[in-house]
Scaffold this active site. Structure first.
Site, PDB file in Angstrom:
ATOM      1  N   CYS A 273      -6.560   1.031   2.778  1.00 46.04           N
ATOM      2  CA  CYS A 273      -7.529   2.133   2.796  1.00 46.04           C
ATOM      3  C   CYS A 273      -7.457   3.013   1.563  1.00 46.04           C
ATOM      4  O   CYS A 273      -8.452   3.656   1.206  1.00 46.04           O
ATOM      5  CB  CYS A 273      -7.318   2.981   4.046  1.00 46.04           C
ATOM      6  SG  CYS A 273      -7.735   2.141   5.569  1.00 46.04           S
TER       7      CYS A 273
ATOM      8  N   GLU B 170       0.864  -1.186   0.000  1.00 42.45           N
ATOM      9  CA  GLU B 170       0.000   0.000   0.000  1.00 42.45           C
ATOM     10  C   GLU B 170       0.894   1.228   0.000  1.00 42.45           C
ATOM     11  O   GLU B 170       1.972   1.216   0.611  1.00 42.45           O
ATOM     12  CB  GLU B 170      -0.902   0.015   1.239  1.00 42.45           C
ATOM     13  CG  GLU B 170      -1.770   1.282   1.308  1.00 42.45           C
ATOM     14  CD  GLU B 170      -2.867   1.239   2.352  1.00 42.45           C
ATOM     15  OE1 GLU B 170      -2.715   0.507   3.349  1.00 42.45           O
ATOM     16  OE2 GLU B 170      -3.863   1.957   2.175  1.00 42.45           O
TER      17      GLU B 170
ATOM     18  N   ASN C 256     -12.061  -3.091   0.133  1.00 44.19           N
ATOM     19  CA  ASN C 256     -11.140  -3.262   1.263  1.00 44.19           C
ATOM     20  C   ASN C 256     -11.832  -2.835   2.541  1.00 44.19           C
ATOM     21  O   ASN C 256     -12.351  -1.711   2.618  1.00 44.19           O
ATOM     22  CB  ASN C 256      -9.884  -2.412   1.067  1.00 44.19           C
ATOM     23  CG  ASN C 256      -8.957  -2.504   2.282  1.00 44.19           C
ATOM     24  OD1 ASN C 256      -8.356  -3.537   2.538  1.00 44.19           O
ATOM     25  ND2 ASN C 256      -8.869  -1.407   3.046  1.00 44.19           N
ATOM     26  N   GLU C 257     -11.850  -3.711   3.508  1.00 43.56           N
ATOM     27  CA  GLU C 257     -12.388  -3.428   4.847  1.00 43.56           C
ATOM     28  C   GLU C 257     -13.742  -2.716   4.820  1.00 43.56           C
ATOM     29  O   GLU C 257     -13.993  -1.845   5.648  1.00 43.56           O
ATOM     30  CB  GLU C 257     -11.374  -2.628   5.676  1.00 43.56           C
ATOM     31  CG  GLU C 257     -10.204  -3.464   6.138  1.00 43.56           C
ATOM     32  CD  GLU C 257      -9.339  -2.809   7.205  1.00 43.56           C
ATOM     33  OE1 GLU C 257      -9.482  -1.599   7.444  1.00 43.56           O
ATOM     34  OE2 GLU C 257      -8.502  -3.518   7.792  1.00 43.56           O
TER      35      GLU C 257
HETATM   36  O1  AHR Z   1      -2.215  -1.643   6.719  1.00 39.65           O
HETATM   37  C1  AHR Z   1      -2.656  -0.389   7.107  1.00 39.65           C
HETATM   38  C2  AHR Z   1      -4.175  -0.285   7.042  1.00 39.65           C
HETATM   39  O2  AHR Z   1      -4.768  -1.176   7.925  1.00 39.65           O
HETATM   40  C3  AHR Z   1      -4.781  -0.627   5.719  1.00 39.65           C
HETATM   41  O3  AHR Z   1      -4.779   0.453   4.873  1.00 39.65           O
HETATM   42  C4  AHR Z   1      -6.175  -1.005   6.072  1.00 39.65           C
HETATM   43  O4  AHR Z   1      -6.721  -1.941   5.176  1.00 39.65           O
HETATM   44  C5  AHR Z   1      -6.066  -1.530   7.475  1.00 39.65           C
HETATM   45  O5  AHR Z   1      -6.989  -0.974   8.303  1.00 39.65           O
END
Ligand code: AHR
Length: 685
Positions: free
Chosen positions: A284, A61, A408-409
């Protein structure tokens, strides 16, 4: 008399109980003796479980300047002069910025030309300004305007990169930039690669006759000195005005020689693990702080001058230089399959990023199409629209995109409703692509579900049996993000060993756990957004923390099948270093055996999280051991709070040795605070 005997008996029983309790409760710091009751019993005749070749991979990321100022080899920061652009519709109030829905974030720049400055010597005078007249193209509305009124000794602009540019003596660097002047005026420019003070010039070149409408100029410069904190200067030799844009400087040597490529040392750290997969681009940032702020992959492909970056919700500007094509190429170059995570029409749902934005079901087609187009770009034929784009960008063969993650999440009813639309569309158009749900859903088709864990060592030790009772009738599991980032400072051996315990459990449940990835991957030590990360870097160095060494040992010693392993081990009390009030139980030894069918070797992985050596009896049923020697790889340190750093990168690194006298029954002493890998030659067939 009878009373006397009774009292003596009670006394004896009390002493025995006390001795037993003392053995179980003595803490790591005490005079704790290795117990001879520790045993590893391996039964290779029992049903074996196949291990996914993709079990261990990476999560990437753009966080902590992992890409820009990290893996991505570009040396110029703010090369396109767009990094002080506030997204349309956002409101600035003092140091705070508010999204159109009122979600607050901080301003990430302190002047309109971050990383750039005017540099003058002698009587030189001039000025620099951010300019929007006659932009290079729609993607790059801003350029830099340099006006020199008196060239003096030298008058120009300087860029010191991401906390310094790294120059290595004898190496070449490729400079390119766009320039224009008014009325066809021609200027002579001089470019310098030099020390931050300007006192040492490592390379210098004249670029004469620059001017007229926007045009690209390139030069290769070879430096004659090493400096991890260098800078680039471009000066004008006569009074005049010039506009510059997309000023880029790359080391000529990138990983696998790719143009617009990756730093060799950092990409090599990834390749060294022989990862099964590469997940990208987040995290994120896939979701964005607004929907427009999601990663827009179509803006991240093609020539870098045609890309439009964006604010990264981790607090800085993301150039999109490391874009969709580069991620796919990187996966290929490190020998991994690709896993792409896309936005499902929902911006980040994390508390502090509320109120978030959600696309209506009527508007969802746009996001579905965006995801389908991304898949077509990666694997579609060159006759398809996006497959043709891939070919035009230099890769006619399909990339190895195997997995996509639907969001994602995300969570809640919004996700539940939208997930199915994406799932159906992808499965209909690309049935070969394997989908991943970002959370557990009810009454939905799910191939794989993504679990995330960030916690303390004690929680990870407690997860030693975590997946043992998981429903085998549900989806497969991808543990997409996990790390011990609590009670371990910026990461230490304790965290790494407790992660290893959890990894043993994931590996032993390989019938349902198909992939896992530690997160986050990189941290530029000058820009930490997240408490604990796998690989630390600065402009010239990269080092894997002890968790990286654990990842590497697990990945390079991944068996083809897991063997039934029973570990007899008493528990001892464990006090979190620096926090004696928090006491938990840990086992003296955690272990798992497997078989490498190519090498014909039994692999035993064992974690001893205690400060004393643990001697264990090992028995192997159902397999003949060939020879009597085993290879031993030990990762450990007498101090469980020890850690690798950029200055001391080799505090916790694997050490190889040999163990004699192995066979179907033998004993082995596992070092304090260690992960040990034993490889025993076996007659497999
Ligand atoms: O790894 C850091 C963050 O943790 C990522 O962006 C997210 O997916 C998770 O909450």
């Amino acid at each position: 008399m009878r009373t006397k005997i009774l009292i003596i008996l009670i006394f004896i029983i009390a002493v025995v109980i006390k001795l037993e309790a003392a053995e179980n409760a003595s803490g790591p710091a005490g005079t704790w003796e290795a117990s001879d009751r520790v045993a590893i019993q391996i039964d290779s005749a029992a049903p074996q479980i196949a291990v996914s070749p993709e079990l261990y991979g990476f999560f990437f990321e753009e966080i902590n300047h992992a890409g820009d100022g990290g893996l991505y080899a570009e040396l110029v920061e703010n090369r396109d002069f767009e990094s002080s652009t506030i997204p349309e519709g956002w409101r600035l109030e003092g140091e705070n910025l508010f999204t159109p829905r009122g979600c607050r974030t901080s301003v990430w720049f302190d002047n309109e030309l971050p990383s750039w400055s005017l540099t003058t010597s002698g009587s030189a005078a001039g000025m620099v300004q951010l300019d929007t007249t006659s932009p290079l193209n729609e993607c790059n509305p801003h350029s830099l305007r340099l006006t020199v009124t008196n060239p003096g000794q030298r008058c120009g602009i300087a860029n010191d990169g991401y906390w310094g540019m790294n120059f290595e003596s004898g190496e070449s660097y490729n400079l390119s930039f766009y320039a224009r002047t008014e009325n066809d005026a021609k200027c002579d420019l001089t470019v310098y690669l030099e020390s931050s003070s300007g006192d040492n010039v490592y390379a210098e070149a004249e670029i004469a006759g620059v001017g007229g409408p926007w045009k690209k100029y390139s030069r290769s410069l070879t430096v004659d000195g090493s400096d991890p904190h260098g800078r680039l200067v471009i000066s004008l030799s006569k009074p005049g005005t010039i506009w510059l844009d997309v000023v880029s400087l790359f080391p000529a040597k990138t990983f696998k020689g790719r143009p617009n490529g990756m730093r060799q040392d950092l990409a090599q750290l990834l390749a060294d693990i022989k990862p099964g997969f590469l997940r990208f681009p987040g995290g994120c940032i896939v979701e964005g702080i607004t929907l427009h702020n999601r990663i827009r992959w179509k803006d991240s492909i093609g020539d870098i001058s045609q890309r439009h970056g964006d604010f990264d919700l981790w607090g800085y500007y993301n150039t999109y230089g490391l874009g969709y094509h580069e991620y796919l190429q990187l996966a290929e170059d490190i020998g991994a399959v690709a896993m792409y995570v896309f936005n499902v029409g929902i911006s980040c749902q994390v508390g502090r990023r509320q109120p978030n934005e959600v696309a209506s079901m009527e508007d969802l087609d746009f996001y579905v199409q965006e995801a389908l187009d991304a898949i077509e770009y990666a694997i579609g034929p060159v006759t398809s629209k996006w497959g043709a784009q891939r070919a035009a960008n230099g890769h006619p063969e399909p990339f190895k995109l195997k997995y996509v993650e639907i969001g994602n999440e995300n969570r809640g009813p919004d996700y539940q409703q939208r997930y199915k639309v994406f799932y159906d569309a992808i499965k209909q158009r690309f049935p070969e692509i394997i989908t991943i749900a970002d959370t557990r859903l009810t009454d939905m088709p799910m191939e794989i579900v993504d679990d995330h864990y960030y916690s303390s060592p004690s929680r990870f030790f407690r997860m030693a049996d975590h997946y043992d009772d998981t429903d085998r009738g549900g989806p497969k599991i991808y543990v997409g993000e996990y790390a011990v980032n609590n009670n371990v400072g910026r990461g230490n051996l304790l965290g790494a060993l407790s992660e290893a315990v959890f990894m043993l459990n994931m590996e032993s449940n390989s019938d349902i756990i198909v992939m896992c990835s530690y997160a986050p991957l990189f941290e530029n030590v000058n820009a930490r957004n997240w408490s604990v990360n796998l690989i630390l870097l600065d402009s010239s160095r990269g080092v894997g923390r002890s968790s990286y060494q654990v990842q590497k040992l697990f990945a390079l010693n991944r068996p083809d099948v897991v063997l039934k392993t029973h570990v007899l081990s008493p528990e001892v009390e464990f006090a979190t270093p620096g926090n004696s009030t928090r006491r938990n139980q840990v086992r003296q030894l955690y272990a798992l055996a497997g078989l490498d069918k190519t090498a014909n070797e039994i692999i035993i992985k064992a974690v001893n999280p205690t400060p004393s050596p643990v001697n264990a009896g090992v028995t192997i049923k159902g397999l003949a051991i060939a020879g009597n020697k085993a290879k031993v790889i030990t990762l450990g340190n007498s101090d469980i709070t020890a850690e690798n750093s950029l200055d001391n990168p080799n505090i916790i690194v694997p050490v190889e040795s040999e163990l004699s006298g192995v066979g179907e029954e033998f004993s082995c002493t596992f070092k304090p605070n260690s992960l040990t890998i034993l490889r025993l030659p076996a007659t497999v067939n």
